[in-house]
Design an enzyme around this catalytic site. Structure first.
Site, PDB file in Angstrom:
ATOM      1  N   TYR A  67       5.907   1.511  -2.142  1.00 54.66           N
ATOM      2  CA  TYR A  67       5.837   2.360  -3.320  1.00 54.66           C
ATOM      3  C   TYR A  67       4.541   3.142  -3.342  1.00 54.66           C
ATOM      4  CZ  TYR A  67       2.569  -0.780  -5.806  1.00 54.66           C
ATOM      5  OH  TYR A  67       1.473  -1.503  -6.192  1.00 54.66           O
ATOM      6  N   LYS A  93       1.544  -0.943   1.293  1.00 49.71           N
ATOM      7  CA  LYS A  93       1.788  -0.937  -0.161  1.00 49.71           C
ATOM      8  C   LYS A  93       3.228  -1.348  -0.457  1.00 49.71           C
ATOM      9  CE  LYS A  93       0.646   1.915  -4.198  1.00 49.71           C
ATOM     10  NZ  LYS A  93      -0.113   0.927  -4.936  1.00 49.71           N
ATOM     11  N   GLU A 143      -9.821  -7.714  -4.068  1.00 49.75           N
ATOM     12  CA  GLU A 143      -9.591  -6.547  -4.939  1.00 49.75           C
ATOM     13  C   GLU A 143      -8.986  -7.019  -6.243  1.00 49.75           C
ATOM     14  OE1 GLU A 143      -6.647  -3.975  -3.022  1.00 49.75           O
ATOM     15  OE2 GLU A 143      -5.703  -5.740  -2.158  1.00 49.75           O
ATOM     16  N   LEU A 153      -5.664  -3.148  -0.124  1.00 52.85           N
ATOM     17  CA  LEU A 153      -4.990  -1.854  -0.071  1.00 52.85           C
ATOM     18  C   LEU A 153      -6.041  -0.758   0.070  1.00 52.85           C
ATOM     19  CD1 LEU A 153      -2.139  -0.559  -0.360  1.00 52.85           C
ATOM     20  CD2 LEU A 153      -2.881   0.086  -2.648  1.00 52.85           C
TER      21      LEU A 153
END
Ligand code: PMP
Length: 285
Positions: free
Chosen positions: A33, A149, A181, A205
């Site tokens: 996505y 992702k 993260e 990411l």
């Protein structure tokens, strides 16, 4: 009000949009996505998102079912047809819906599923970042390819719930003592004027907002170090912040109950937020 959404070549009211129960996105989280923000009816960092999408698909051996230019047109159509001024366009591509559920990937003939929809949201304005976020930490129990992702978002979703339960705004994930993260953003600390954020790798990411913010920071002569940092180091920092397509640059004011500085958004985070929003608006598509 019903939205107009996009599914496999068609623009439809959201209530009429359908995806098969055999879709591998639904059965295996076999999909990727992107989220592209919209400011003033224009797309922020579209090319970065399109490039990362292509990379995510490639890493998973998925054939892109739609090209960059067609994708841009769909984004623009959704903005126009929904009168979207500020918010996001969500995009999801899955490996499609073969006839049966099977762990093995289907043949190339099964077309990928392409879904896009808009989400209106206030992203800018003085009140959005006025208080800053309070963060809790959780173990990073995600898989090892966080640079792709994918729509496997259950663990980040659980992290967000852990944050909510603790009265905080978000969770930072921690692996081997170091922050990877946030649940849906990249994490930064600032100490003695230097910005520290985790280096790129398979553990995080590769944020599109991160790339832009680091570029703007360098242009503004700010010092940046890309390396892992510990929770203790973060708690001793002068300030902290996160970046993502939907939060832009969001100051962090507390980590696991420890207040940073005077507990208000830090000057470097706020300056970067302003620069990011101003500069991104100028080149929005
Ligand atoms: N890390 C994770 C785990 C994310 O989910 C996101 C947002 N999707 C980010 C970082 C930030 O990426 P971007 O700036 O491209 O939105």
């Amino acid at each position: 009000m019903s939205r107009i959404v996009y599914v496999n070549g068609e623009y439809l009211p959201e209530t009429e949009a359908k995806v098969s129960i055999f879709d591998r996105g639904f059965l295996f989280a076999d999909g990727v996505y992107e989220v592209t923000s919209v400011l003033g009816g224009k797309l922020i960092d579209f090319d970065g998102h399109a490039r990362r999408l292509e990379r995510s698909l490639g890493e998973l051996d998925m054939t892109p079912p739609i090209g960059r230019d067609a994708l841009l047109e769909v984004h623009r159509q959704l903005v126009a047809r929904n009168g979207l001024e500020e918010g996001m366009i969500y995009l999801q591509i899955t490996r499609g819906a073969p006839a049966d559920r099977d762990f093995a990937f289907p043949s190339e003939e099964v077309p990928g599923t392409v879904v896009l929809f808009p989400q209106a949201k206030t992203l800018t304005g003085p009140e959005i970042a006025a208080k800053g976020w309070r963060i809790v930490t959780v173990d990073d129990l995600r898989w090892g390819r966080r640079d792709i992702k994918t729509v496997q978002l259950l663990y980040p979703s659980m992290g967000k719930m852990a944050a909510k339960a603790a009265g905080a705004d978000d969770a930072w994930m921690v692996e081997d003592g170091h922050v990877t993260e946030g649940t849906s953003n990249n994490a930064y600390i600032v100490k003695d004027g230097k910005i520290v954020t985790r280096h790129l790798g398979t553990e995080i990411l590769h944020g599109i907002t991160r790339a832009a913010v680091l570029r703007f920071a360098a242009e503004a002569q700010m010092k940046v170090e890309e390396r892992a940092f510990t929770v203790e180091e973060a708690q001793a920092a002068d300030e902290a912040f996160v970046t993502s397509a939907s939060s832009f640059v969001m100051p962090v004011v507390e980590i696991d109950g420890v207040v940073l500085g005077d507990g208000t958004p830090g000057p470097i985070a706020m300056r970067l937020r302003e620069i990011y929003i101003d500069e991104s608006r100028k080149v929005a598509l």
